[in-house]
Scaffold this motif. Structure first.
Motif, mmCIF file in Angstrom:
data_model
loop_
_atom_site.group_PDB
_atom_site.id
_atom_site.type_symbol
_atom_site.label_atom_id
_atom_site.label_comp_id
_atom_site.label_asym_id
_atom_site.label_seq_id
_atom_site.Cartn_x
_atom_site.Cartn_y
_atom_site.Cartn_z
ATOM 1 N N PHE A 1 0.706 -1.228 0.224
ATOM 2 C CA PHE A 1 0.111 -0.055 0.129
ATOM 3 C C PHE A 1 0.929 1.338 -0.170
ATOM 4 C CE2 PHE A 1 -1.572 3.360 2.859
ATOM 5 C CZ PHE A 1 -2.638 3.841 2.013
ATOM 6 N N ASN A 2 2.050 1.063 0.746
ATOM 7 C CA ASN A 2 2.756 2.387 0.651
ATOM 8 C C ASN A 2 3.410 2.777 -0.495
ATOM 9 O OD1 ASN A 2 2.466 2.668 3.379
ATOM 10 N ND2 ASN A 2 4.296 1.255 4.014
ATOM 11 N N ASP A 3 3.488 1.673 -1.644
ATOM 12 C CA ASP A 3 3.968 2.236 -2.966
ATOM 13 C C ASP A 3 2.718 2.492 -3.865
ATOM 14 O OD1 ASP A 3 6.453 2.192 -2.305
ATOM 15 O OD2 ASP A 3 6.675 0.205 -2.987
ATOM 16 N N LEU A 4 1.529 2.259 -3.425
ATOM 17 C CA LEU A 4 0.342 2.472 -4.293
ATOM 18 C C LEU A 4 0.196 3.720 -4.536
ATOM 19 C CD1 LEU A 4 -1.581 0.383 -5.486
ATOM 20 C CD2 LEU A 4 -3.273 0.964 -3.524
ATOM 21 N N ASN A 5 -0.125 4.115 -5.915
ATOM 22 C CA ASN A 5 -0.077 5.422 -6.573
ATOM 23 C C ASN A 5 -1.642 5.953 -6.453
ATOM 24 O OD1 ASN A 5 0.404 7.759 -7.680
ATOM 25 N ND2 ASN A 5 1.226 7.052 -9.589
ATOM 26 N N VAL A 6 -2.153 6.301 -5.320
ATOM 27 C CA VAL A 6 -3.537 6.740 -5.138
ATOM 28 C C VAL A 6 -3.294 8.234 -4.242
ATOM 29 C CG1 VAL A 6 -4.652 4.458 -5.593
ATOM 30 C CG2 VAL A 6 -3.836 5.180 -3.270
ATOM 31 N N SER A 7 -4.326 9.041 -4.015
ATOM 32 C CA SER A 7 -4.437 10.118 -3.388
ATOM 33 C C SER A 7 -5.689 10.423 -2.908
ATOM 34 C CB SER A 7 -3.737 11.358 -4.272
ATOM 35 O OG SER A 7 -4.609 11.545 -5.266
ATOM 36 N N GLY A 8 -5.728 11.639 -1.964
ATOM 37 C CA GLY A 8 -7.207 12.105 -1.600
ATOM 38 C C GLY A 8 -8.041 10.932 -0.844
ATOM 39 N N MET A 9 -9.150 11.043 -1.277
ATOM 40 C CA MET A 9 -10.351 10.044 -0.533
ATOM 41 C C MET A 9 -10.111 8.812 -1.012
ATOM 42 S SD MET A 9 -14.198 10.542 -0.498
ATOM 43 C CE MET A 9 -14.481 12.076 -0.002
ATOM 44 N N THR A 10 -9.594 8.514 -2.090
ATOM 45 C CA THR A 10 -9.181 7.445 -2.796
ATOM 46 C C THR A 10 -8.014 6.560 -1.993
ATOM 47 O OG1 THR A 10 -9.746 7.854 -4.967
ATOM 48 C CG2 THR A 10 -8.577 5.840 -4.644
ATOM 49 N N HIS A 11 -7.186 7.299 -1.512
ATOM 50 C CA HIS A 11 -6.004 6.868 -0.680
ATOM 51 C C HIS A 11 -6.608 6.485 0.801
ATOM 52 C CE1 HIS A 11 -2.623 7.527 2.269
ATOM 53 N NE2 HIS A 11 -2.048 6.932 1.346
ATOM 54 N N GLY A 12 -7.376 7.343 1.286
ATOM 55 C CA GLY A 12 -8.069 6.910 2.502
ATOM 56 C C GLY A 12 -8.812 5.613 2.615
#
Length: 624
Positions: free
Chosen positions: A503-514
């Motif tokens: 997960f730490n290397d997964l390229n997502v941000s914002g609410m998707t990251h949460g």
């Protein structure tokens, strides 16, 4: 034949010709047609809304020689006598003039006798709240159990003054004030039948001036016919009522939109010369702003006859919605303060000047025009002027700072560009603090990032600072800002135990990251990945977020995947829970380090101090 005023001439003679009060008429019509009659009715409402009229029609319905129904014949002797006010079994009592208990007892002495002419003996007590306490007490027993041939019809303008014991013995009907549109429509029918010419705007003025009372509206119409000489024009009716010309109201709003204070003061001076009531002027101004606001939301919405729809639509297109709301709110507040002003004209002037003073200097249209005028010829987008870089003194050149010494705020000024249009504002916020900087950026911006050491902005900003004061700040190293995974993951590497590292290397941000941070990995069947999302975060999940997570996993593993996200309890530690646990341990370690530090211990002993553990922050936050 003597002239009969409109209020008496046009008093309805049955329920089906009444205007307004449909909620009361429906109940009475059904009760009469189904023969479900109560022995006591209470009609409450302000003046001129039909309390006595409904009571008299009900008495006619009860005693019509054709039978009890909601539509009396109107031609039998009982109907005619009730209409003319000489029916012996309709006893009308003015409670305001008969408040003594002796009057009530005298009235009740005749209740036991059968009606003389009609089917029912009807007692119509007007302004019943004026009776004394003793009179109410004398009335209670008879009101609760009257003889079968007696009906009580009570009318009041103040039902709060009635004892609860009286209210509980009656069927209570609350009559409403009539809207100005309904009053104006009835006046149109009356004047058309009377063959009196009129202007539509004059009817609206009479309807508003009546303030919900149909009787007052008809009385004002009688006055207007005499004042205008038989032709009701808008200007004549405005002059009679002391109301403002609606063209002036439109002009005031137009000048407010243009920000023209001198013209506003001229219009106010003209109103003063005409002897206009500035309280009414402010009410008309608020009514126009209300109509403009409605047309801005619904251009096809009907506009009251008070204003010209074309002018209202023109104002709605030329004035910003923010200005309309600002003017309306200030007008509402000014309405409360108008009486406190030295005079009404001064209060009205200050209200309009306050609208101009607090109005935004530039609305969206003006800003767009200025931007368009500032574009060089042939340039498609506005130019953003950058300030000249600050130069360091030639005698003391400063070395370029190392990436690890760059303050966090300066890093963001270079690497975090302006937010993209595709990203909604709520997706720019991290779900929890101290995330890697790469997770704070929208996905579309990762490909354009530059190394921190090449940033000229960092050089220019730090060139004028004393680098000796720069210490190791609690920031992440520069390589974490780059979109570069720490591990080359393969699909076979994914398991329940290392999902947090993946997960730490997964390229997502914002609410998707949460959302992804609150998931745990369940199992893999070929290219089908199954995850479980914590129940508490299920409301955030939708198809768009699930699609972004699947795309990020496909980019990481280099193959097409099928993704299933179930909702349930997560027994395994999620990345979010893991980070919270490690941050708590990191915080506890920082507090323990300070408590064991000999310098802190000596200061505590020397000054009898105490360490405030709530103010302790780790020097170097955790990276992942």
């Amino acid at each position: 034949m003597a002239y009969q005023v409109l209020a008496r001439k046009w008093r309805p003679q049955n329920f089906h010709t009444m205007v307004g009060q449909e909620h009361v008429l429906r109940a009475l019509v059904h009760a009469l047609d189904e023969q479900r009659l109560h022995h006591a009715y209470l009609f409450a409402g302000t003046r001129g809304v039909g309390k006595t009229t409904i009571a008299r029609i009900l008495a006619r319905c009860l005693n019509c020689e054709e039978g009890v129904s909601s539509n009396p014949c109107g031609v039998c002797s009982s109907c005619v006598e009730i209409t003319e006010g000489r029916f012996v079994d309709l006893i009308e009592v003015d409670a305001a003039s008969r408040t003594k208990v002796e009057d009530t007892r005298e009235l009740l002495d005749n209740v036991q006798y059968a009606p003389t002419r009609g089917r029912f003996k009807v007692y119509l007590i007007d302004e019943v709240h004026m009776l004394s306490t003793s009179s109410f007490n004398a009335l209670l027993k008879t009101l609760e159990e009257p003889p079968p041939h007696v009906k009580f019809l009570l009318a009041t303008t103040d039902p709060q003054k009635l004892p609860i014991t009286v209210l509980s013995r009656c069927l209570q009907f609350n009559l409403k004030n009539m809207p100005a549109e309904q009053v104006a429509g009835h006046l149109r029918n009356v004047l058309t039948s009377e063959a009196i010419p009129f202007a539509e705007a004059s009817l609206w003025q009479l309807g508003r001036a009546a303030k919900g009372s149909m009787r007052d509206a008809l009385s004002l119409t009688d006055q207007a016919i005499a004042f205008c000489g038989g032709d009701l024009t808008e200007s004549s009716v405005n002059q009679m009522l002391g109301s403002i010309d609606q063209g002036k109201v439109v002009a005031i709003v137009s000048q407010l939109q243009q920000g023209n204070a001198s013209e506003l003061l001229k219009l106010i001076a003209e109103l003063s010369e005409q002897g206009q009531d500035f309280t009414v002027a402010l009410e008309d101004l608020l009514s126009l702003l209300h109509q403009v606001a409605i047309c801005q939301v619904l251009p096809d919405a009907p506009v009251s006859v008070q204003f010209d729809k074309s002018k209202v639509l023109d104002l709605a297109q030329n004035i910003s919605p923010a200005d309309v709301q600002l003017f309306y709110q200030m007008g509402i507040m000014a309405r409360k303060d108008l009486e406190a002003a030295p005079d009404l004209q001064a209060g009205f002037e200050m209200a309009l000047l306050r609208m101009l003073a607090f109005r935004p200097q530039q609305h969206a249209g003006q800003i767009n025009t200025m931007v368009a005028q500032s574009k060089p010829h042939g340039l498609e987008s506005p130019v953003v002027m950058q300030p000249e870089p600050a130069l360091a003194p030639e005698s003391d050149p400063e070395p370029e700072p190392e990436p690890d010494q760059v303050p966090k705020e300066v890093q963001k000024s270079k690497d975090i560009a302006a937010p993209t249009v595709d990203s909604p504002p709520w997706e720019d916020e991290p779900e929890y603090q101290q995330q890697p900087a790469s997770e704070l950026l929208p996905v579309e911006q990762h490909a354009t990032l530059m190394p921190v050491q090449e940033a000229p902005v960092v050089k220019d900003v730090l060139a004028v600072q004393d680098t000796s004061a720069v210490q190791d700040p609690p920031v992440m190293s520069a390589e974490l800002i780059l979109d570069k995974p720490q591990t080359d993951w393969t699909l076979a590497d994914l398991s329940e135990n290392n999902w947090t590292q993946v997960f730490n290397d997964l390229n997502v941000s914002g609410m998707t990251h949460g959302i992804a941070a609150n998931m745990v990995f369940n199992q893999r069947q070929g290219t089908h990945l199954q995850f479980t999302l914590d129940q508490g975060q299920s409301s955030m999940l939708n198809a768009a977020h699930q699609g972004r997570i699947r795309q990020a996993l496909e980019d990481m593993f280099g193959c097409e995947l099928k993704l299933t996200i179930d909702i349930g309890q997560t027994e395994i530690e999620t990345p979010f829970a893991s980070r919270q646990r490690r941050e708590m341990q990191h915080q506890e370690h920082a507090i323990l380090s300070l408590q064991e530090d000999p310098n802190v211990a000596s200061l505590t002993t020397a000054f009898n101090g105490q360490l405030d553990i709530n103010s302790v922050l780790p020097v170097n936050p955790i990276k992942n």
